[in-house]
Scaffold this active site. Sequence first.
Site, PDB file in Angstrom:
ATOM      1  N   TRP A   1       0.870  -1.184   0.000  1.00  0.00           N
ATOM      2  CA  TRP A   1       0.000   0.000   0.000  1.00  0.00           C
ATOM      3  C   TRP A   1       0.904   1.232   0.000  1.00  0.00           C
ATOM      4  O   TRP A   1       1.795   1.336   0.855  1.00  0.00           O
ATOM      5  CB  TRP A   1      -0.904  -0.031   1.232  1.00  0.00           C
ATOM      6  CG  TRP A   1      -1.749   1.173   1.426  1.00  0.00           C
ATOM      7  CD1 TRP A   1      -2.527   1.794   0.492  1.00  0.00           C
ATOM      8  CD2 TRP A   1      -1.935   1.891   2.651  1.00  0.00           C
ATOM      9  NE1 TRP A   1      -3.179   2.870   1.077  1.00  0.00           N
ATOM     10  CE2 TRP A   1      -2.841   2.942   2.394  1.00  0.00           C
ATOM     11  CE3 TRP A   1      -1.431   1.737   3.942  1.00  0.00           C
ATOM     12  CZ2 TRP A   1      -3.241   3.845   3.377  1.00  0.00           C
ATOM     13  CZ3 TRP A   1      -1.832   2.625   4.940  1.00  0.00           C
ATOM     14  CH2 TRP A   1      -2.725   3.671   4.637  1.00  0.00           C
TER      15      TRP A   1
ATOM     16  N   ASP B   1      -0.500  -5.604   9.366  1.00  0.00           N
ATOM     17  CA  ASP B   1      -1.493  -4.597   9.016  1.00  0.00           C
ATOM     18  C   ASP B   1      -2.730  -5.363   8.553  1.00  0.00           C
ATOM     19  O   ASP B   1      -2.701  -5.997   7.498  1.00  0.00           O
ATOM     20  CB  ASP B   1      -0.949  -3.683   7.897  1.00  0.00           C
ATOM     21  CG  ASP B   1      -1.949  -2.582   7.556  1.00  0.00           C
ATOM     22  OD1 ASP B   1      -1.654  -1.782   6.657  1.00  0.00           O
ATOM     23  OD2 ASP B   1      -3.024  -2.525   8.192  1.00  0.00           O
TER      24      ASP B   1
ATOM     25  N   LYS C   1     -13.109  -0.625   5.953  1.00  0.00           N
ATOM     26  CA  LYS C   1     -13.676  -1.431   4.860  1.00  0.00           C
ATOM     27  C   LYS C   1     -14.658  -2.459   5.372  1.00  0.00           C
ATOM     28  O   LYS C   1     -15.786  -2.551   4.882  1.00  0.00           O
ATOM     29  CB  LYS C   1     -12.540  -2.137   4.082  1.00  0.00           C
ATOM     30  CG  LYS C   1     -11.874  -1.285   3.033  1.00  0.00           C
ATOM     31  CD  LYS C   1     -11.003  -0.202   3.583  1.00  0.00           C
ATOM     32  CE  LYS C   1      -9.640  -0.689   4.026  1.00  0.00           C
ATOM     33  NZ  LYS C   1      -8.752   0.388   4.477  1.00  0.00           N
TER      34      LYS C   1
HETATM   35  C1  LIG Z   1      -3.189  -2.267   3.580  1.00  0.00           C
HETATM   36  C2  LIG Z   1      -3.893  -1.043   4.076  1.00  0.00           C
HETATM   37  N1  LIG Z   1      -3.607  -0.604   5.332  1.00  0.00           N
HETATM   38  C3  LIG Z   1      -4.210   0.486   5.836  1.00  0.00           C
HETATM   39  C4  LIG Z   1      -5.148   1.187   5.094  1.00  0.00           C
HETATM   40  C5  LIG Z   1      -5.714   2.399   5.772  1.00  0.00           C
HETATM   41  O1  LIG Z   1      -7.049   2.507   5.715  1.00  0.00           O
HETATM   42  P1  LIG Z   1      -7.807   3.406   6.783  1.00  0.00           P
HETATM   43  O2  LIG Z   1      -6.811   4.355   7.396  1.00  0.00           O
HETATM   44  O3  LIG Z   1      -8.854   4.110   6.003  1.00  0.00           O
HETATM   45  O4  LIG Z   1      -8.331   2.442   7.784  1.00  0.00           O
HETATM   46  C6  LIG Z   1      -5.483   0.782   3.781  1.00  0.00           C
HETATM   47  C7  LIG Z   1      -6.522   1.539   2.953  1.00  0.00           C
HETATM   48  N2  LIG Z   1      -6.199   1.602   1.567  1.00  0.00           N
HETATM   49  C8  LIG Z   1      -7.190   2.150   0.637  1.00  0.00           C
HETATM   50  C9  LIG Z   1      -8.478   1.351   0.731  1.00  0.00           C
HETATM   51  C10 LIG Z   1      -7.523   3.594   0.902  1.00  0.00           C
HETATM   52  C11 LIG Z   1      -6.294   4.473   1.027  1.00  0.00           C
HETATM   53  O5  LIG Z   1      -5.429   4.406   0.142  1.00  0.00           O
HETATM   54  O6  LIG Z   1      -6.224   5.158   2.045  1.00  0.00           O
HETATM   55  C12 LIG Z   1      -6.647   1.989  -0.786  1.00  0.00           C
HETATM   56  O7  LIG Z   1      -7.319   2.420  -1.722  1.00  0.00           O
HETATM   57  O8  LIG Z   1      -5.552   1.393  -0.908  1.00  0.00           O
HETATM   58  C13 LIG Z   1      -4.843  -0.363   3.275  1.00  0.00           C
HETATM   59  O9  LIG Z   1      -5.129  -0.807   2.042  1.00  0.00           O
END
Ligand SMILES: Cc1ncc(COP(=O)(O)O)c(CN[C@@](C)(CC(=O)O)C(=O)O)c1O
Length: 399
Positions: free
Chosen positions: A131, A212, A248
């Site tokens: 991510w 995570d 989510k």
């Molecule tokens: C692996 C991972 N960890 C943490 C988070 C953090 O989400 P939160 O802080 O909202 O709980 C995301 C969210 N990733 C998303 C869904 C959104 C983003 O980029 O923030 C994504 O589109 O990858 C994630 O994909």
Amino acid sequence: SGWWKAVEPAPKDPILGVTEAFLADTDPNKVNVGVGAYRDDQGKPVVLQSVREAERRILGKENMEYLPMGGSVKMVEESIKLAYGENADVLKDKRVAAVQALSGTGACRLFAEFQKRFRPESQIYIPVPTWANHHNIWRDANVPQRTFHYYHPETRGLDFASLMDDVKNAPNGSFFLLHACAHNPTGVDPTEEQWKEISYQFKVKNHYPFFDMAYQGFASGDTDRDAKAIRIFLEDGHQIACAQSFAKNMGLYGQRVGCLSVICDDAKQAVAVKSQLQQIARPMYSNPPVHGALLVYSILSDPDLKALWHKEVKVMADRIIGMREALRGNLENLGSPLSWNHVTDQIGMFCYSGMTPEQVDRLTSEFHIYLTRNGRISMAGVTTGNVEYLANAIHEVTK
Ligand SMILES: Cc1ncc(COP(=O)(O)O)c(CN[C@@](C)(CC(=O)O)C(=O)O)c1O
């Protein structure tokens, strides 16, 4: 002479910037498969019934007082039961230092700051790819980053051999960032057997596992199954840390509800660690928001609401799995020369399509389809109404 004349415009966020571009597009056929936010088959955001029912139950009863720096103790207790299992020994022995966090991002950041403060010489091994925001979080916490092999482009699966080499070659006692389930962006998870081998090797090397877990329940539809990696590491006696998000799996995106838990030697150490996590939170945001925590607590602590929530999270997971099958089927029916097995082999929110940034650019410029340039497709944005259009466009840019 202006104070801030040296301030340059920040680069667009690789994920959130896609949503901005999508919103600016006026084409009626536009499709957003960028940000990982669940949409129903009409492409609309969903507020779960269990959440609406929880809102009804707390209406007028919610106070506006400060929470403690560690957040809602009751919500945190429910959250770690969800992660570790109701009857986990670490819970009985009170060895878990846990605090409410500002969703998954906040939980990761709290840990990164804690790691820097109490293991100043440590680094963190981060999977390739991961991510995008993981890099920003540990960068801003001034924790040096290393990478470890994870994704195998040729097979679009796990590069297990290289991952294990990196685990074996890292210095003893290294910190590793592991996605508990539904790896973002690849949708590729180790099998149960592979998790057991990883856990064994972590024991041999005395590595530190930071999980995570942003998608518990959202990957398979079963919250215990999606926590399997965590349960394996617990059984093997690892002292793990875990970042949880309710963005989510409960659809509480904007409520910013999460939890950071750190397993300690004993109850006394857990009290000390929790107190230090609170010390980090205090100057950052002082204490976390009330509303979302109360929603999560209301749902997880009520057997009926919890059962409803489990049903709803399975509906979301199943819809996405259905869209994976539909997308793969459409691509195969179009006579695509490429293999699309990975579309259904991968799990969770995302399909790591294998498309190049240039192919992604064509999807956007020619077809008004929005996704991140690494070729990641948020399957939650795929519906029975747009899956053929999407498959046709992917076929056009990849044939
Ligand atoms: C692996 C991972 N960890 C943490 C988070 C953090 O989400 P939160 O802080 O909202 O709980 C995301 C969210 N990733 C998303 C869904 C959104 C983003 O980029 O923030 C994504 O589109 O990858 C994630 O994909």
